[in-house]
Design a protein around this motif. Structure first.
Motif, PDB file in Angstrom:
ATOM      1  N   MET A   1      33.876 -29.983 107.443  1.00 24.61           N
ATOM      2  CA  MET A   1      33.102 -29.504 106.313  1.00 24.61           C
ATOM      3  C   MET A   1      32.066 -30.563 105.953  1.00 24.61           C
ATOM      4  O   MET A   1      32.387 -31.725 105.794  1.00 24.61           O
ATOM      5  CB  MET A   1      34.049 -29.238 105.147  1.00 24.61           C
ATOM      6  N   THR A   2      30.830 -30.144 105.826  1.00 20.53           N
ATOM      7  CA  THR A   2      29.768 -31.043 105.389  1.00 20.53           C
ATOM      8  C   THR A   2      29.665 -30.975 103.876  1.00 20.53           C
ATOM      9  O   THR A   2      29.612 -29.890 103.298  1.00 20.53           O
ATOM     10  CB  THR A   2      28.428 -30.635 106.026  1.00 20.53           C
ATOM     11  N   LEU A   3      29.643 -32.130 103.234  1.00 21.16           N
ATOM     12  CA  LEU A   3      29.540 -32.183 101.777  1.00 21.16           C
ATOM     13  C   LEU A   3      28.081 -32.195 101.346  1.00 21.16           C
ATOM     14  O   LEU A   3      27.285 -32.978 101.877  1.00 21.16           O
ATOM     15  CB  LEU A   3      30.207 -33.447 101.239  1.00 21.16           C
ATOM     16  N   ALA A   4      27.751 -31.376 100.381  1.00 26.53           N
ATOM     17  CA  ALA A   4      26.407 -31.376  99.815  1.00 26.53           C
ATOM     18  C   ALA A   4      26.220 -32.651  98.991  1.00 26.53           C
ATOM     19  O   ALA A   4      27.187 -33.236  98.482  1.00 26.53           O
ATOM     20  CB  ALA A   4      26.214 -30.145  98.935  1.00 26.53           C
ATOM     21  N   ALA A   5      24.989 -33.071  98.845  1.00 23.21           N
ATOM     22  CA  ALA A   5      24.678 -34.299  98.098  1.00 23.21           C
ATOM     23  C   ALA A   5      25.225 -34.238  96.673  1.00 23.21           C
ATOM     24  O   ALA A   5      25.764 -35.235  96.169  1.00 23.21           O
ATOM     25  CB  ALA A   5      23.170 -34.536  98.086  1.00 23.21           C
ATOM     26  N   GLU A   6      25.126 -33.077  96.029  1.00 22.45           N
ATOM     27  CA  GLU A   6      25.619 -32.984  94.643  1.00 22.45           C
ATOM     28  C   GLU A   6      27.142 -33.102  94.579  1.00 22.45           C
ATOM     29  O   GLU A   6      27.687 -33.638  93.611  1.00 22.45           O
ATOM     30  CB  GLU A   6      25.134 -31.708  93.949  1.00 22.45           C
ATOM     31  N   ASP A   7      27.844 -32.639  95.623  1.00 21.06           N
ATOM     32  CA  ASP A   7      29.297 -32.810  95.657  1.00 21.06           C
ATOM     33  C   ASP A   7      29.660 -34.278  95.885  1.00 21.06           C
ATOM     34  O   ASP A   7      30.574 -34.804  95.242  1.00 21.06           O
ATOM     35  CB  ASP A   7      29.924 -31.945  96.758  1.00 21.06           C
ATOM     36  N   ARG A   8      28.945 -34.946  96.773  1.00 21.62           N
ATOM     37  CA  ARG A   8      29.177 -36.380  97.003  1.00 21.62           C
ATOM     38  C   ARG A   8      28.986 -37.174  95.711  1.00 21.62           C
ATOM     39  O   ARG A   8      29.790 -38.051  95.382  1.00 21.62           O
ATOM     40  CB  ARG A   8      28.253 -36.918  98.086  1.00 21.62           C
ATOM     41  N   THR A   9      27.939 -36.856  94.991  1.00 20.61           N
ATOM     42  CA  THR A   9      27.668 -37.554  93.728  1.00 20.61           C
ATOM     43  C   THR A   9      28.769 -37.277  92.710  1.00 20.61           C
ATOM     44  O   THR A   9      29.271 -38.203  92.061  1.00 20.61           O
ATOM     45  CB  THR A   9      26.298 -37.139  93.161  1.00 20.61           C
ATOM     46  N   ALA A  10      29.175 -36.016  92.580  1.00 24.14           N
ATOM     47  CA  ALA A  10      30.213 -35.651  91.612  1.00 24.14           C
ATOM     48  C   ALA A  10      31.540 -36.332  91.946  1.00 24.14           C
ATOM     49  O   ALA A  10      32.234 -36.836  91.051  1.00 24.14           O
ATOM     50  CB  ALA A  10      30.384 -34.133  91.579  1.00 24.14           C
ATOM     51  N   ILE A  11      31.901 -36.383  93.218  1.00 20.76           N
ATOM     52  CA  ILE A  11      33.172 -36.995  93.623  1.00 20.76           C
ATOM     53  C   ILE A  11      33.120 -38.510  93.443  1.00 20.76           C
ATOM     54  O   ILE A  11      34.080 -39.122  92.971  1.00 20.76           O
ATOM     55  CB  ILE A  11      33.514 -36.606  95.075  1.00 20.76           C
ATOM     56  N   THR A  12      32.009 -39.119  93.793  1.00 21.36           N
ATOM     57  CA  THR A  12      31.860 -40.564  93.600  1.00 21.36           C
ATOM     58  C   THR A  12      31.948 -40.909  92.111  1.00 21.36           C
ATOM     59  O   THR A  12      32.628 -41.867  91.720  1.00 21.36           O
ATOM     60  CB  THR A  12      30.535 -41.056  94.204  1.00 21.36           C
TER      61      THR A  12
END
Length: 133
Positions: A1-12
Motif C-alpha cells: 500500500m502506498t501512503l498518501a502525503a497527507e496520511d504520512r503527515t497525519a501519522i507522523t
C-alpha cells in the motif's frame, strides 16, 4: 500500500504528539493517539503488556516521578501494510529528572478508523547494547 502525503503527515504528527501529551500528564487525552483497546507492550522495560487506555493511564500515574521528564521521538519510518493499516518504526529518547538518558525503539501498528489514525499496538524495546537488532 502506498501512503498518501497527507496520511504520512497525519501519522507522523500522531507519533510526535505522544511525547507532548505524556510529558504534560494529559493521560485523559490518550484516545487522541491510541485505539480504545490498544496494546502497549513494555515487557522489555519490565512493565508487561498494558491493554486499553485505562491501563495506560494507570501505569503512567503509578510510575509517578519515575517517568521521564521528556520523551523525544526521531527516525520515523512508515510502511503501509494494508488498506488503513501502517507499520511504524521510530526511535525514542527519554530524559529523566536526574539527567540520565535512555533510548528505545518503538514498533507501532497504526490503523485508520472513524476518528482518523490511531496506534492499536505499540512495542517498546530499550536500546542498551550498540549495533544489535
Amino acid at each position: 500500500m502506498t501512503l498518501a502525503a497527507e496520511d504520512r503527515t497525519a501519522i507522523t504528527d500522531l507519533i510526535n504528539r505522544h511525547g507532548h501529551l505524556t510529558d504534560s500528564g494529559e493521560f485523559d487525552r490518550m484516545h487522541e493517539l491510541f485505539t480504545a483497546d490498544a496494546v502497549y507492550d513494555v515487557t522489555n522495560l519490565g512493565g508487561g503488556v498494558l491493554i486499553g487506555l485505562a491501563m495506560l493511564r494507570d501505569a503512567a500515574l503509578t510510575l509517578g516521578e519515575g517517568n521521564p521528564v521528556a520523551h523525544h521521538v526521531t527516525n520515523i519510518v512508515l510502511t503501509g501494510t494494508a488498506d488503513d493499516c501502517v507499520h511504524a518504526l521510530s526511535k525514542g529518547i527519554g530524559i529523566h529528572a536526574d539527567g540520565t538518558i535512555g533510548s528505545v525503539t518503538y514498533e507501532d501498528t497504526i490503523v485508520r478508523g472513524d476518528s482518523g489514525w490511531r496506534i492499536s499496538h505499540r512495542t517498546v524495546r530499550a536500546r542498551r547494547i550498540p549495533l544489535t537488532r
